[in-house]
Design an enzyme around this catalytic site. Structure first.
Site, PDB file in Angstrom:
ATOM      1  N   GLY A  13     -13.439 -20.635  -3.494  1.00  0.00           N
ATOM      2  CA  GLY A  13     -13.708 -19.366  -4.161  1.00  0.00           C
ATOM      3  C   GLY A  13     -13.963 -19.505  -5.640  1.00  0.00           C
ATOM      4  N   ASN A  83      -5.489 -19.506 -12.286  1.00  0.00           N
ATOM      5  CA  ASN A  83      -6.351 -18.758 -11.380  1.00  0.00           C
ATOM      6  C   ASN A  83      -5.714 -18.498 -10.018  1.00  0.00           C
ATOM      7  OD1 ASN A  83      -9.138 -17.828 -10.396  1.00  0.00           O
ATOM      8  ND2 ASN A  83      -8.658 -19.486  -8.969  1.00  0.00           N
ATOM      9  N   TYR A 148       0.706  -6.541  -4.924  1.00  0.00           N
ATOM     10  CA  TYR A 148      -0.377  -7.204  -5.654  1.00  0.00           C
ATOM     11  C   TYR A 148      -0.634  -6.525  -6.995  1.00  0.00           C
ATOM     12  CZ  TYR A 148      -5.074  -8.954  -6.704  1.00  0.00           C
ATOM     13  OH  TYR A 148      -6.169  -9.520  -7.323  1.00  0.00           O
ATOM     14  N   GLU A 182     -16.981 -12.248  -3.890  1.00  0.00           N
ATOM     15  CA  GLU A 182     -17.282 -12.898  -2.612  1.00  0.00           C
ATOM     16  C   GLU A 182     -16.476 -14.192  -2.478  1.00  0.00           C
ATOM     17  OE1 GLU A 182     -21.460 -13.597  -2.635  1.00  0.00           O
ATOM     18  OE2 GLU A 182     -21.985 -11.477  -2.624  1.00  0.00           O
ATOM     19  N   THR A 183     -15.234 -14.078  -2.066  1.00  0.00           N
ATOM     20  CA  THR A 183     -14.371 -15.242  -1.870  1.00  0.00           C
ATOM     21  C   THR A 183     -13.602 -15.058  -0.569  1.00  0.00           C
ATOM     22  OG1 THR A 183     -12.344 -14.403  -2.898  1.00  0.00           O
ATOM     23  CG2 THR A 183     -14.044 -15.309  -4.380  1.00  0.00           C
ATOM     24  N   PRO A 184     -12.964 -16.126  -0.072  1.00  0.00           N
ATOM     25  CA  PRO A 184     -12.164 -15.992   1.152  1.00  0.00           C
ATOM     26  C   PRO A 184     -10.988 -15.028   1.025  1.00  0.00           C
ATOM     27  CG  PRO A 184     -12.698 -18.295   0.747  1.00  0.00           C
ATOM     28  CD  PRO A 184     -13.129 -17.538  -0.472  1.00  0.00           C
ATOM     29  N   MET A 185     -10.655 -14.599  -0.188  1.00  0.00           N
ATOM     30  CA  MET A 185      -9.576 -13.626  -0.352  1.00  0.00           C
ATOM     31  C   MET A 185      -9.926 -12.301   0.319  1.00  0.00           C
ATOM     32  SD  MET A 185      -7.712 -12.288  -3.856  1.00  0.00           S
ATOM     33  CE  MET A 185      -6.687 -13.746  -4.092  1.00  0.00           C
TER      34      MET A 185
END
Length: 240
Positions: A13, A83, A148, A182-185
């Protein structure tokens, strides 16, 4: 100038994008992540300029070991990018103490331990910089994000305190606040849902967050500390 960065959450990511961008800018990088196999695969091709270090950011001992390995390998440490983070969703009535605390441990305690671990090394160098990856969840409330969101609000506060406290030592501390990226998170359905209502018609790309981080640690940002750089495509402008 011997520029050496330690980047957490570096296996994929936006963390992997930050490693790539800093490497392209001439940094040598210690890429750190708890996902050891994925991390090693991610840094293949960089040669000796990037080293993978398995690290759990909630462990003071592993922070100390990672800093020592970085300095032994590269001779210095000039930059920290906190990060690593986890996204945990639950309604307040369904949240558990364990789920809430784990979010805080990774998202806020981890950066705190990182700052503690690197500060002595950063005091020895010119142009020292720290960047904490925060979130637009620390600007506006999102339902089902109590753990979060509150942990990222705390990280904003930690960034400000660290910036004020470390400025006399010549260490700049800033935060980048990404919107959805746009990340796997984010799973594909969530990415599509957020893109459909995004101000600019899409969500962010990892490289765009990496560009912001690269600026904040660069000489071009030498008079910037305590800054909160929002990179969200206008998400925080939306009402409701």
């Amino acid at each position: 100038m011997n520029r050496v960065a330690l980047v957490t959450g570096a296996a994929r990511g936006q963390g992997a994008a930050i490693v790539a961008r800093l490497h392209a800018d001439g940094f040598r990088v210690a890429a750190c992540d708890v996902r050891a196999d994925e991390l090693r695969s991610s840094v293949e091709g960089y040669g000796e300029a990037v080293i993978p270090i398995r690290m759990d950011v909630t462990s003071p001992q592993q922070w100390s070991a990672a800093v020592a390995e970085t300095v032994e390998r590269f001779g210095a440490l000039t930059t920290l990018v906190n990060n690593a983070g986890i996204l945990h969703r639950a309604a307040i009535v369904d949240e558990t103490p364990e789920g809430f605390e784990n979010s805080w441990r990774v998202n806020c305690l981890g950066p705190f331990l990182g700052i503690q671990a690197v500060v002595e090394q950063l005091r020895r160098t010119d142009g020292a910089a720290i960047v904490n990856t925060c979130s637009t969840g620390a600007i506006r409330p999102f339902p089902h994000h109590a753990a979060y969101g509150s942990s990222k609000w705390a990280l904003r506060g930690l960034t400000q305190v660290a910036a004020a406290e470390l400025a006399p030592s010549g260490i700049r501390v800033n935060a980048v606040l990404p919107g959805p990226v746009e990340t796997p998170m984010l799973d594909p359905h969530t990415q599509n849902r957020l893109a459909a209502r995004a101000t600019l018609g899409r969500i962010g790309r990892p490289g765009e967050i990496a560009d912001a981080v690269a600026f904040l640690v660069s000489e071009q940002a030498s008079f910037i500390t305590g800054c909160e750089l929002v990179v969200d495509g206008g998400q925080s402008l939306q009402i409701g």
